[in-house]
Design a protein around this motif. Structure first.
Motif, PDB file in Angstrom:
ATOM      1  N   CYS A  92     -10.123   9.348   3.705  1.00  0.00           N
ATOM      2  CA  CYS A  92      -8.766   9.890   3.667  1.00  0.00           C
ATOM      3  C   CYS A  92      -8.013   9.595   4.960  1.00  0.00           C
ATOM      4  CB  CYS A  92      -8.808  11.391   3.417  1.00  0.00           C
ATOM      5  SG  CYS A  92      -9.291  11.831   1.735  1.00  0.00           S
ATOM      6  N   ALA A  93      -8.715   9.693   6.084  1.00  0.00           N
ATOM      7  CA  ALA A  93      -8.065   9.428   7.370  1.00  0.00           C
ATOM      8  C   ALA A  93      -7.591   7.977   7.442  1.00  0.00           C
ATOM      9  CB  ALA A  93      -9.028   9.728   8.509  1.00  0.00           C
ATOM     10  N   GLU A  94      -8.404   7.054   6.930  1.00  0.00           N
ATOM     11  CA  GLU A  94      -7.995   5.653   6.929  1.00  0.00           C
ATOM     12  C   GLU A  94      -6.866   5.426   5.928  1.00  0.00           C
ATOM     13  OE1 GLU A  94     -10.030   1.175   6.824  1.00  0.00           O
ATOM     14  OE2 GLU A  94     -11.286   2.956   6.572  1.00  0.00           O
ATOM     15  N   GLN A  95      -6.947   6.106   4.782  1.00  0.00           N
ATOM     16  CA  GLN A  95      -5.878   5.993   3.788  1.00  0.00           C
ATOM     17  C   GLN A  95      -4.561   6.500   4.342  1.00  0.00           C
ATOM     18  OE1 GLN A  95      -6.310   4.804   0.262  1.00  0.00           O
ATOM     19  NE2 GLN A  95      -4.183   4.517   0.868  1.00  0.00           N
ATOM     20  N   ALA A  96      -4.628   7.513   5.201  1.00  0.00           N
ATOM     21  CA  ALA A  96      -3.406   8.109   5.760  1.00  0.00           C
ATOM     22  C   ALA A  96      -2.608   7.116   6.593  1.00  0.00           C
ATOM     23  CB  ALA A  96      -3.757   9.339   6.595  1.00  0.00           C
ATOM     24  N   THR A  97      -3.248   6.053   7.058  1.00  0.00           N
ATOM     25  CA  THR A  97      -2.519   5.051   7.836  1.00  0.00           C
ATOM     26  C   THR A  97      -1.528   4.279   6.969  1.00  0.00           C
ATOM     27  OG1 THR A  97      -4.191   3.309   7.512  1.00  0.00           O
ATOM     28  CG2 THR A  97      -4.488   4.783   9.400  1.00  0.00           C
ATOM     29  N   THR A  98      -1.606   4.427   5.655  1.00  0.00           N
ATOM     30  CA  THR A  98      -0.647   3.744   4.766  1.00  0.00           C
ATOM     31  C   THR A  98       0.576   4.616   4.484  1.00  0.00           C
ATOM     32  OG1 THR A  98      -1.636   4.543   2.688  1.00  0.00           O
ATOM     33  CG2 THR A  98      -2.567   2.547   3.651  1.00  0.00           C
ATOM     34  N   ILE A  99       0.638   5.804   5.098  1.00  0.00           N
ATOM     35  CA  ILE A  99       1.827   6.661   4.953  1.00  0.00           C
ATOM     36  C   ILE A  99       2.871   6.158   5.949  1.00  0.00           C
ATOM     37  CG2 ILE A  99       2.728   9.011   5.041  1.00  0.00           C
ATOM     38  CD1 ILE A  99      -0.140  10.000   4.578  1.00  0.00           C
ATOM     39  N   SER A 100       3.776   5.372   5.467  1.00  0.00           N
ATOM     40  CA  SER A 100       4.754   4.705   6.323  1.00  0.00           C
ATOM     41  C   SER A 100       5.866   5.654   6.752  1.00  0.00           C
ATOM     42  CB  SER A 100       5.371   3.521   5.580  1.00  0.00           C
ATOM     43  OG  SER A 100       6.137   3.993   4.478  1.00  0.00           O
ATOM     44  N   ASP A 101       6.664   5.200   7.707  1.00  0.00           N
ATOM     45  CA  ASP A 101       7.834   5.977   8.124  1.00  0.00           C
ATOM     46  C   ASP A 101       8.786   6.195   6.946  1.00  0.00           C
ATOM     47  OD1 ASP A 101       6.829   6.038  10.674  1.00  0.00           O
ATOM     48  OD2 ASP A 101       8.135   4.462  11.455  1.00  0.00           O
ATOM     49  N   THR A 102       8.884   5.208   6.060  1.00  0.00           N
ATOM     50  CA  THR A 102       9.736   5.342   4.876  1.00  0.00           C
ATOM     51  C   THR A 102       9.231   6.456   3.978  1.00  0.00           C
ATOM     52  OG1 THR A 102      10.387   3.013   4.888  1.00  0.00           O
ATOM     53  CG2 THR A 102      10.552   4.181   2.782  1.00  0.00           C
ATOM     54  N   ILE A 103       7.927   6.517   3.765  1.00  0.00           N
ATOM     55  CA  ILE A 103       7.349   7.568   2.930  1.00  0.00           C
ATOM     56  C   ILE A 103       7.621   8.937   3.534  1.00  0.00           C
ATOM     57  CG2 ILE A 103       5.173   8.540   2.069  1.00  0.00           C
ATOM     58  CD1 ILE A 103       4.130   5.658   1.823  1.00  0.00           C
ATOM     59  N   VAL A 104       7.443   9.053   4.847  1.00  0.00           N
ATOM     60  CA  VAL A 104       7.701  10.326   5.532  1.00  0.00           C
ATOM     61  C   VAL A 104       9.166  10.723   5.381  1.00  0.00           C
ATOM     62  CG1 VAL A 104       7.780  11.490   7.765  1.00  0.00           C
ATOM     63  CG2 VAL A 104       5.812  10.070   7.174  1.00  0.00           C
ATOM     64  N   THR A 137       0.857  -1.180   0.000  1.00  0.00           N
ATOM     65  CA  THR A 137       0.000   0.000   0.000  1.00  0.00           C
ATOM     66  C   THR A 137       0.896   1.233   0.000  1.00  0.00           C
ATOM     67  OG1 THR A 137      -0.076   0.048   2.418  1.00  0.00           O
ATOM     68  CG2 THR A 137      -1.807  -1.201   1.282  1.00  0.00           C
ATOM     69  N   GLY A 138       0.304   2.366  -0.201  1.00  0.00           N
ATOM     70  CA  GLY A 138       1.082   3.602  -0.181  1.00  0.00           C
ATOM     71  C   GLY A 138       0.219   4.782  -0.526  1.00  0.00           C
ATOM     72  N   ALA A 139       0.553   5.919   0.030  1.00  0.00           N
ATOM     73  CA  ALA A 139      -0.168   7.157  -0.241  1.00  0.00           C
ATOM     74  C   ALA A 139       0.826   8.301  -0.169  1.00  0.00           C
ATOM     75  CB  ALA A 139      -1.302   7.350   0.771  1.00  0.00           C
ATOM     76  N   ASP A 140       0.357   9.490  -0.507  1.00  0.00           N
ATOM     77  CA  ASP A 140       1.239  10.649  -0.480  1.00  0.00           C
ATOM     78  C   ASP A 140       1.144  11.378   0.850  1.00  0.00           C
ATOM     79  OD1 ASP A 140      -0.810  13.236  -1.237  1.00  0.00           O
ATOM     80  OD2 ASP A 140      -1.431  11.232  -1.886  1.00  0.00           O
ATOM     81  N   LEU A 141       2.276  11.885   1.310  1.00  0.00           N
ATOM     82  CA  LEU A 141       2.310  12.712   2.505  1.00  0.00           C
ATOM     83  C   LEU A 141       2.033  14.152   2.092  1.00  0.00           C
ATOM     84  CD1 LEU A 141       2.943  13.277   5.510  1.00  0.00           C
ATOM     85  CD2 LEU A 141       5.343  13.546   4.847  1.00  0.00           C
ATOM     86  N   GLY A 142       0.787  14.571   2.273  1.00  0.00           N
ATOM     87  CA  GLY A 142       0.431  15.952   2.016  1.00  0.00           C
ATOM     88  C   GLY A 142       0.363  16.712   3.327  1.00  0.00           C
ATOM     89  N   GLY A 143       0.072  17.994   3.217  1.00  0.00           N
ATOM     90  CA  GLY A 143      -0.070  18.799   4.413  1.00  0.00           C
ATOM     91  C   GLY A 143       1.119  19.709   4.649  1.00  0.00           C
TER      92      GLY A 143
END
Length: 401
Positions: free
Chosen positions: A344-356, A277-283
């Motif tokens: 979106c809040a549930e999707q955000a749980t796929t933003i891993s430490d690696t992605i950050v 899984t994966g998503a973008d770190l926005g904000g």
């Protein structure tokens, strides 16, 4: 505390404006004699104006910065180290990944104000016409790439030639959102120590070949490339596409009664998944300059911005996601479509430490520019091999500069 501060941010939605005004009012009421001047600047010229101000010595004391750009400033040593102003308990109140997003070499610069990520919005009538009867309602049931392809193919068959299955939100500064496909394919952009490009790779080849096929199969409009003038939400608003990848901060725009989506009922679902899984770190984070004339006052305002009360109000009005753990687990009263924000809040749980870690690395602003340039070429016919090779060279240059 007394004194004057200037806080610069790019003009956002009415909800964001209300959220910043709320924090200013609270801070000034709790600190008689302190004044915060709010300064809204268009996003297109925001960081160039900040850079000029830093060079001239007249930059704002505090400014907003997206997570993809914060590394540029922390790496160059111009931001205030906030570690003296936050206790361990205060740090532990944040989602660990989000506190990590404002750190450089283990030092925290600024505060993680809010976050956002991408979900898929879709026209229920278009899906019904195409015979799409099942849409994932939980993250674990998100479409696989093969299932997503089936959905796109059904929509392509049922839509007029001047309509398209979807649009993706990788326009301009959002180029890094292509990385979500890379993460879903099981790849990474950088090596584990963040020192070099991890490209080319089998996962990157798979992700790029797949996303290039969006154009050859006419699943997206020909103009839904990186350097386009039309963003993914606009393709959906004008009903050129049946579904679109959008950030939760766009929900107020889509849900507006008079100017929002006029194509009937619309819903939201999760990003596709493949090997992972994966998503973008926005904000965005809020940072203070190291050379601010009153660092204690600046730090105090940063703490007000991320106080539970102010963060809750800001996120509810702006329809964005909080970075405090308690708020992240609370059901907030969002001003628009809380059902979509929940996706979106549930999707955000796929933003891993690696992605950050990859998104906030010091050279990421230059890496994002490389992604803009090379993905644009790829979507106009440049080979996958040449694209990934060029990206690797440019990523390594960005990391070493």
């Amino acid at each position: 505390m007394t004194g004057n501060l200037t806080f610069a941010y790019w003009g956002g939605s009415d909800g964001e404006e209300a959220g910043f005004a709320y924090a200013k009012k609270k801070f000034e009421s709790e600190n008689p004699g302190a004044t915060v001047t709010l300064k809204a600047v268009p996003y297109a010229s925001f960081f160039s104006s900040i850079d000029r101000g830093i060079q001239a010595g007249n930059a704002p004391d505090i400014f907003r910065v997206d997570y993809t750009t914060i590394g540029k400033y922390s790496k160059n040593g111009v931001l205030l180290d906030v570690s003296p102003y936050f206790s361990t308990d205060e740090i532990d109140a944040f989602l660990p990944a989000m506190w990590g997003a404002i750190q450089y070499d283990g030092v925290p610069y600024g505060v993680p104000h809010q976050t956002d990520t991408t979900c898929i919005v879709y026209s229920k009538s278009a899906f019904e016409t195409a015979g799409i009867t099942s849409v994932p309602t939980t993250l674990k049931d998100a479409w696989t790439w093969d299932e997503f392809s089936e959905v796109a193919a059904k929509l392509r068959s049922s839509l007029a030639s001047n309509k398209f299955p979807f649009a993706y939100d990788w326009t301009l500064a959002g180029a890094y959102r292509w990385n979500s496909w890379l993460y879903q394919a099981g790849g990474t952009l950088l090596t584990s120590d963040l020192s070099a490009s991890a490209l080319p790779s089998d996962a990157a080849t798979k992700a790029l070949d797949y996303t290039k096929s969006f154009f050859t199969k006419k699943w997206v409009p020909a103009t839904n490339t990186i350097k386009t003038s039309t963003y993914s939400d606009n393709f959906f608003l004008d009903q050129t596409v049946a579904m679109s990848f959008v950030g939760d901060f766009l929900v107020p725009e889509l849900a507006a009664a008079k100017t929002g989506y006029q194509g009937g009922d619309w819903g939201a679902t999760f990003l596709p998944q493949d090997a992972g899984t994966g998503a973008d770190l926005g904000g965005n984070a809020i940072v203070a300059l190291k050379d601010t004339k009153d660092p204690e006052l600046a730090a105090a305002f940063l703490k007000t911005l991320v106080s539970e009360d102010c963060m809750k109000y800001f996120c509810e009005q702006a329809v964005e996601l909080p970075t405090l753990q308690r708020l992240a687990s609370e059901k907030l009263k969002y001003a628009y479509r809380p059902d979509v924000v929940a996706v979106c809040a549930e999707q955000a749980t796929t933003i891993s430490d690696t992605i950050v870690a990859e998104t906030t690395v010091g050279g990421f602003a230059d890496i994002n520019t490389a992604l803009q340039n090379q993905l644009e070429l790829a979507f106009h016919g440049q080979s996958t091999e040449s694209t990934l090779s060029a990206l690797s060279t440019q990523i390594n240059k960005a990391l070493s500069s």
